[in-house]
Design an enzyme around this catalytic site. Structure first.
Site, mmCIF file in Angstrom:
data_model
loop_
_atom_site.group_PDB
_atom_site.id
_atom_site.type_symbol
_atom_site.label_atom_id
_atom_site.label_comp_id
_atom_site.label_asym_id
_atom_site.label_seq_id
_atom_site.Cartn_x
_atom_site.Cartn_y
_atom_site.Cartn_z
ATOM 1 N N GLU A 17 17.942 1.459 4.223
ATOM 2 C CA GLU A 17 17.647 2.463 5.256
ATOM 3 C C GLU A 17 18.868 2.627 6.150
ATOM 4 O O GLU A 17 19.506 1.643 6.521
ATOM 5 C CB GLU A 17 16.455 2.012 6.113
ATOM 6 C CG GLU A 17 16.123 3.026 7.210
ATOM 7 C CD GLU A 17 14.994 2.561 8.116
ATOM 8 O OE1 GLU A 17 13.827 2.657 7.713
ATOM 9 O OE2 GLU A 17 15.286 2.104 9.246
ATOM 10 N N HIS A 77 13.081 10.768 6.541
ATOM 11 C CA HIS A 77 11.914 10.508 7.382
ATOM 12 C C HIS A 77 11.612 11.783 8.180
ATOM 13 O O HIS A 77 12.526 12.544 8.531
ATOM 14 C CB HIS A 77 12.190 9.365 8.363
ATOM 15 C CG HIS A 77 12.357 8.029 7.695
ATOM 16 N ND1 HIS A 77 12.193 6.840 8.365
ATOM 17 C CD2 HIS A 77 12.665 7.686 6.414
ATOM 18 C CE1 HIS A 77 12.385 5.827 7.535
ATOM 19 N NE2 HIS A 77 12.692 6.317 6.342
ATOM 20 N N ARG A 107 4.019 9.510 12.070
ATOM 21 C CA ARG A 107 3.563 10.110 13.322
ATOM 22 C C ARG A 107 4.670 10.086 14.368
ATOM 23 O O ARG A 107 4.886 11.048 15.096
ATOM 24 C CB ARG A 107 2.339 9.335 13.842
ATOM 25 C CG ARG A 107 1.723 9.984 15.058
ATOM 26 C CD ARG A 107 0.828 9.028 15.812
ATOM 27 N NE ARG A 107 1.590 7.971 16.437
ATOM 28 C CZ ARG A 107 1.059 6.991 17.144
ATOM 29 N NH1 ARG A 107 -0.248 6.908 17.287
ATOM 30 N NH2 ARG A 107 1.827 6.073 17.698
ATOM 31 N N TYR A 145 1.522 -1.458 7.909
ATOM 32 C CA TYR A 145 1.793 -2.537 8.865
ATOM 33 C C TYR A 145 1.085 -3.828 8.449
ATOM 34 O O TYR A 145 -0.103 -4.007 8.755
ATOM 35 C CB TYR A 145 1.331 -2.092 10.268
ATOM 36 C CG TYR A 145 2.024 -0.810 10.681
ATOM 37 C CD1 TYR A 145 3.196 -0.839 11.420
ATOM 38 C CD2 TYR A 145 1.540 0.437 10.250
ATOM 39 C CE1 TYR A 145 3.860 0.338 11.738
ATOM 40 C CE2 TYR A 145 2.212 1.613 10.561
ATOM 41 C CZ TYR A 145 3.358 1.553 11.297
ATOM 42 O OH TYR A 145 4.032 2.716 11.604
ATOM 43 N N HIS A 149 -0.851 -2.106 12.973
ATOM 44 C CA HIS A 149 -0.159 -1.214 13.905
ATOM 45 C C HIS A 149 -0.584 -1.601 15.325
ATOM 46 O O HIS A 149 -1.767 -1.841 15.584
ATOM 47 C CB HIS A 149 -0.517 0.250 13.611
ATOM 48 C CG HIS A 149 0.257 1.197 14.463
ATOM 49 N ND1 HIS A 149 -0.196 1.627 15.687
ATOM 50 C CD2 HIS A 149 1.475 1.757 14.295
ATOM 51 C CE1 HIS A 149 0.722 2.435 16.224
ATOM 52 N NE2 HIS A 149 1.739 2.529 15.391
ATOM 53 N N GLN A 176 6.339 -2.035 7.591
ATOM 54 C CA GLN A 176 7.076 -2.476 8.776
ATOM 55 C C GLN A 176 7.755 -3.802 8.418
ATOM 56 O O GLN A 176 7.314 -4.504 7.499
ATOM 57 C CB GLN A 176 6.052 -2.662 9.928
ATOM 58 C CG GLN A 176 6.609 -3.151 11.230
ATOM 59 C CD GLN A 176 7.623 -2.185 11.810
ATOM 60 O OE1 GLN A 176 8.774 -2.162 11.343
ATOM 61 N NE2 GLN A 176 7.243 -1.413 12.805
ATOM 62 N N GLN A 212 19.263 -8.689 18.402
ATOM 63 C CA GLN A 212 18.461 -7.868 17.484
ATOM 64 C C GLN A 212 17.035 -8.413 17.352
ATOM 65 O O GLN A 212 16.099 -7.652 17.196
ATOM 66 C CB GLN A 212 19.140 -7.932 16.120
ATOM 67 C CG GLN A 212 19.025 -6.696 15.284
ATOM 68 C CD GLN A 212 19.639 -6.973 13.911
ATOM 69 O OE1 GLN A 212 20.445 -7.893 13.734
ATOM 70 N NE2 GLN A 212 19.244 -6.198 12.935
#
Ligand code: FAD
Length: 288
Positions: A17, A77, A107, A145, A149, A176, A212
């Protein structure tokens, strides 16, 4: 190529990604970073999308560049929380014109910065999935998730909503980040039991600096195993050692996933070529 055809094959896939620039000033730097990652010839790459829509055009141009000039398939995305139905139609048109075949339908997060701009044309990602499928000919994925979520009351409710999203036309799901593979294995058992049969791509975030990890927990609420905490305690103050340890931890997770039959792994590379390169090198014999 459609992502579903890549991840359905028996060969393990490794994908990365990347994120687009926020402003035009950094476009060239980001383009260069994403091209370097594309040179590693991953199975495919995904390009994220700013929740406020601020990077929408850059998502398309970065994804198009990777596909056309580096020969790597891409997923763009797309979020809907701040968009009208018309906005989404225009974005789908732009993606189609750019030759992008895959969309991760999301969303978007509700944040203090964007909550005043929220439109109610779309309340959930499943509604976006429906509109993309109606528009036609995109391979559509959605997010899931393993640790629930953050807005969901419990896992049963979250999985019920996930089933609605899959029934709306999601052909695959991407997870996720998680730092304990058992969380994914338990989640997979539960979603299969709930009748969700689409392929699940495991999302792995290599933590290469101590800061991070705070951001990752804040964003995802992920559980951090003691084994990982010890690693951050010991090496967090030494950037090079932390980077090496974080890549090794992610590699270990990935090998365990493949060994347990999870064939599709997506690495949140954060535009860091050395992270993508080192992980790929660590598992070169496994994914050949
Ligand atoms: P949804 O599937 O709509 O779910 C959101 C919440 O609503 C969940 O709690 C769900 O259980 C609930 N829900 C869903 N349907 C219903 C229903 N019918 N009735 C009641 N409740 C319902 N954000 C970005 O801004 N840009 C990105 O590029 C981006 N990429 C991401 C990639 C991945 C792999 C993941 C996991 C997340 C990504 N995000 C991104 C973050 C994502 O936008 C947020 O996590 C967001 O809060 C939820 O998005 P969703 O698509 O999962 O929403």
């Amino acid at each position: 190529m459609k992502i579903i055809d890549i991840i359905k094959s028996d060969k393990p896939s490794l994908s990365f990604e990347v994120f687009p620039p926020k402003t035009s000033d950094t476009f060239d730097t980001v383009k260069e970073a994403t091209e370097k990652i594309a040179m590693l010839k991953p199975s495919f790459m995904s390009v994220t999308y700013g929740a406020g829509g601020g990077t929408s055009e850059y998502t398309v141009s970065v994804a198009k560049n990777i596909k056309d000039n580096c020969g790597v398939d891409t997923i763009a995305h797309l979020t809907c929380i701040n968009s009208s139905k018309d906005d989404i139609q225009h974005r789908l048109e732009a993606l189609k014109n750019a030759g992008i075949e895959n969309i991760l339908a999301l969303r978007g997060d509700i944040t203090p910065e964007n909550k005043d701009k929220i439109r109610f044309d779309y309340r959930y990602a499943s509604e976006l999935v429906c509109d993309i499928k109606k528009y036609g000919n995109f391979c559509v994925g959605g997010a899931c998730y393993p640790e629930i979520h953050p807005e969901s009351k419990d896992q049963r409710e979250d999985i019920k909503n996930l089933k609605t999203k899959v029934d709306a036309g999601c052909e695959f799901l991407t997870t996720q980040m998680f730092f304990d593979n058992n969380l994914l294995y338990n989640f997979l058992y539960k979603i299969r039991e709930a009748g969700i049969t689409v392929p699940v791509i495991a999302g792995i975030m290599p933590i290469t600096n101590a800061k991070q990890i705070e951001r990752a927990i804040k964003l995802s609420g992920s559980y951090i195993p003691q084994r990982f905490k010890s690693l951050v305690d010991r090496y967090g103050g030494d950037p090079k050692a932390m980077s090496q340890a974080g890549i090794a931890y992610a590699t270990d997770q990935i090998i365990d996933l493949y060994a347990n039959g999870i064939n599709a792994v997506h690495v949140y590379s954060m535009n860091k070529e050395y992270v993508a390169r080192n992980i790929q090198a660590n598992i070169s014999e496994i994914i050949k």
